[in-house]
Design a protein around this motif. Sequence first.
Motif, short mmCIF file in Angstrom:
data_model
loop_
_atom_site.label_atom_id
_atom_site.label_comp_id
_atom_site.label_asym_id
_atom_site.label_seq_id
_atom_site.Cartn_x
_atom_site.Cartn_y
_atom_site.Cartn_z
N ASN A 15 -22.04 15.37 -37.26
CA ASN A 15 -20.96 16.36 -37.27
C ASN A 15 -19.60 15.68 -37.33
OD1 ASN A 15 -22.62 18.58 -34.90
ND2 ASN A 15 -22.71 18.57 -37.12
N LEU A 16 -19.43 14.65 -36.51
CA LEU A 16 -18.15 13.96 -36.44
C LEU A 16 -17.82 13.25 -37.75
CD1 LEU A 16 -18.51 12.59 -32.82
CD2 LEU A 16 -16.71 14.13 -33.60
N LEU A 17 -18.80 12.60 -38.35
CA LEU A 17 -18.57 11.91 -39.62
C LEU A 17 -18.21 12.90 -40.72
CD1 LEU A 17 -21.35 9.16 -39.83
CD2 LEU A 17 -18.89 8.83 -39.54
N ASP A 18 -18.97 13.99 -40.81
CA ASP A 18 -18.72 14.98 -41.85
C ASP A 18 -17.40 15.71 -41.61
OD1 ASP A 18 -21.03 14.38 -43.19
OD2 ASP A 18 -22.21 16.02 -42.34
N ALA A 19 -17.11 16.00 -40.34
CA ALA A 19 -15.85 16.68 -40.02
C ALA A 19 -14.66 15.81 -40.39
CB ALA A 19 -15.81 17.04 -38.53
N ASP A 20 -14.77 14.52 -40.14
CA ASP A 20 -13.68 13.61 -40.49
C ASP A 20 -13.48 13.56 -42.00
OD1 ASP A 20 -11.72 11.54 -39.54
OD2 ASP A 20 -12.90 10.29 -40.88
N ALA A 21 -14.60 13.52 -42.75
CA ALA A 21 -14.50 13.50 -44.22
C ALA A 21 -13.85 14.77 -44.73
CB ALA A 21 -15.89 13.32 -44.82
N ALA A 22 -14.25 15.91 -44.16
CA ALA A 22 -13.68 17.19 -44.58
C ALA A 22 -12.20 17.27 -44.25
CB ALA A 22 -14.44 18.34 -43.92
N MET A 23 -11.84 16.82 -43.04
CA MET A 23 -10.44 16.87 -42.61
C MET A 23 -9.57 16.01 -43.51
SD MET A 23 -8.74 15.23 -39.22
CE MET A 23 -8.88 13.63 -40.02
N GLN A 24 -10.02 14.79 -43.82
CA GLN A 24 -9.21 13.90 -44.66
C GLN A 24 -8.98 14.51 -46.04
OE1 GLN A 24 -10.11 9.70 -44.76
NE2 GLN A 24 -11.12 9.79 -42.79
N CYS A 25 -10.01 15.13 -46.59
CA CYS A 25 -9.88 15.72 -47.92
C CYS A 25 -8.93 16.91 -47.89
CB CYS A 25 -11.26 16.14 -48.44
SG CYS A 25 -11.21 16.82 -50.13
N THR A 34 -6.09 25.89 -49.10
CA THR A 34 -7.18 25.10 -49.68
C THR A 34 -8.35 25.06 -48.71
OG1 THR A 34 -5.57 23.69 -50.82
CG2 THR A 34 -7.81 22.84 -50.63
N CYS A 35 -9.55 25.11 -49.27
CA CYS A 35 -10.77 25.02 -48.48
C CYS A 35 -11.66 23.93 -49.05
CB CYS A 35 -11.50 26.36 -48.48
SG CYS A 35 -13.02 26.34 -47.49
N VAL A 36 -12.24 23.13 -48.17
CA VAL A 36 -13.16 22.06 -48.55
C VAL A 36 -14.47 22.27 -47.80
CG1 VAL A 36 -13.61 19.58 -48.44
CG2 VAL A 36 -11.29 20.41 -48.94
N ILE A 37 -15.57 22.20 -48.52
CA ILE A 37 -16.89 22.24 -47.88
C ILE A 37 -17.56 20.89 -48.12
CG2 ILE A 37 -19.12 23.41 -47.73
CD1 ILE A 37 -17.80 25.89 -48.92
N PRO A 43 -17.63 15.98 -50.48
CA PRO A 43 -17.27 17.35 -50.81
C PRO A 43 -18.28 17.95 -51.80
CG PRO A 43 -15.40 15.86 -51.10
CD PRO A 43 -16.61 15.01 -50.92
N CYS A 44 -18.72 19.17 -51.53
CA CYS A 44 -19.57 19.85 -52.51
C CYS A 44 -18.83 21.03 -53.14
CB CYS A 44 -20.89 20.30 -51.89
SG CYS A 44 -20.74 21.38 -50.46
N VAL A 174 -11.52 13.56 -56.24
CA VAL A 174 -12.46 12.48 -56.52
C VAL A 174 -12.26 11.30 -55.58
CG1 VAL A 174 -11.17 11.09 -58.23
CG2 VAL A 174 -13.65 11.40 -58.48
N ARG A 175 -11.07 11.16 -55.01
CA ARG A 175 -10.81 10.10 -54.03
C ARG A 175 -11.76 10.18 -52.84
NH1 ARG A 175 -5.60 8.28 -51.82
NH2 ARG A 175 -4.60 9.77 -53.20
N PHE A 176 -12.22 11.39 -52.51
CA PHE A 176 -13.03 11.60 -51.31
C PHE A 176 -14.53 11.71 -51.62
CE2 PHE A 176 -8.77 13.27 -50.59
CZ PHE A 176 -8.41 12.56 -49.46
N VAL A 177 -14.92 11.43 -52.85
CA VAL A 177 -16.32 11.50 -53.26
C VAL A 177 -16.87 10.08 -53.39
CG1 VAL A 177 -17.91 12.33 -55.03
CG2 VAL A 177 -15.85 13.66 -54.48
#
Length: 279
Positions: A15-25, A34-37, A43-44, A174-177
């Motif tokens: 959860n923490l890893l994914d939440a951090d990735a989502a937050m940064q994006c 903007t919404c990121v999933i 990101p998907c 694409v920076r976050f993929v």
Amino acid sequence: AGCTQWQGKPLSYNNLLDADAAMQCVQSFTDEPTCVIVKHTNPCGVAQAKSLEHAYRLAYAADPTSAFGGIIACNRALDAPTAQAIIDTQFAEVIIAPEFSAEALNILQQKPNIRALSLQDVTADRLTYRSISGGLLVQENDTHPVDTTHWQVATKLAPSATVMQDLIFAWQVVRFVKSNAIVYAKGGQTCGIGAGQTSRIISCEIGIQKAQQAGLSLKGSVLASDAFFPFADSINVVAKVGVQAIVQPGGSMRDEEVIRAANELGIAMVFTGIRHFKH
């Protein structure tokens, strides 16, 4: 760190890893709601719109299959319509927003296991750390701003102002993929993302498959690649589905071959001179 959890089960490692990735994006987008999933740190679905609810619906529509059990991050306060849309549409592990309205929190209580986190803008760490067996890797964070003044049109055809906006949006995503990363986008919505593959052309093909599964047309879309195209084969593949412009770093030994293919197929191509290449 520093977030407020309003409800839900304790946060797990993933959860923490994914939440951090989502937050940064999501925090890289400021101009529009903007919404990121995110699923498994990638990101998907990412979308911008005039309202947060619409942005969420577009992000979800970009890849409904992968969005199941995903992490949802918003760059605006979560309001009641968006909260209702989320719980009516999908199962989510975590929802992150700068803040939650009282009405939104009341709605989310219908799904008490959803972790609701409020978190104001966080300055990205200057360094990133990664453990390896017997050691630690440290490098500067990828915080390159999107500066189009240094972009160069490599093809005979130049992108229009509208197409350029889509290219900027795709390049931000694409920076976050994870590499090899390919992002298709149109109208402020990702249409297909290919992530973490050992071949760039496979990432191109996966992005196309994602778009087809979601029922999204790639005709008139743009494509962002986190690193250069080593061969022209990817250009031939994406041309068949209607991609009209590409943004990539450039710098391959076969740049001329790639540019020639784009010219022959009527695709505009822009070089940024910056490689993202996330690992």
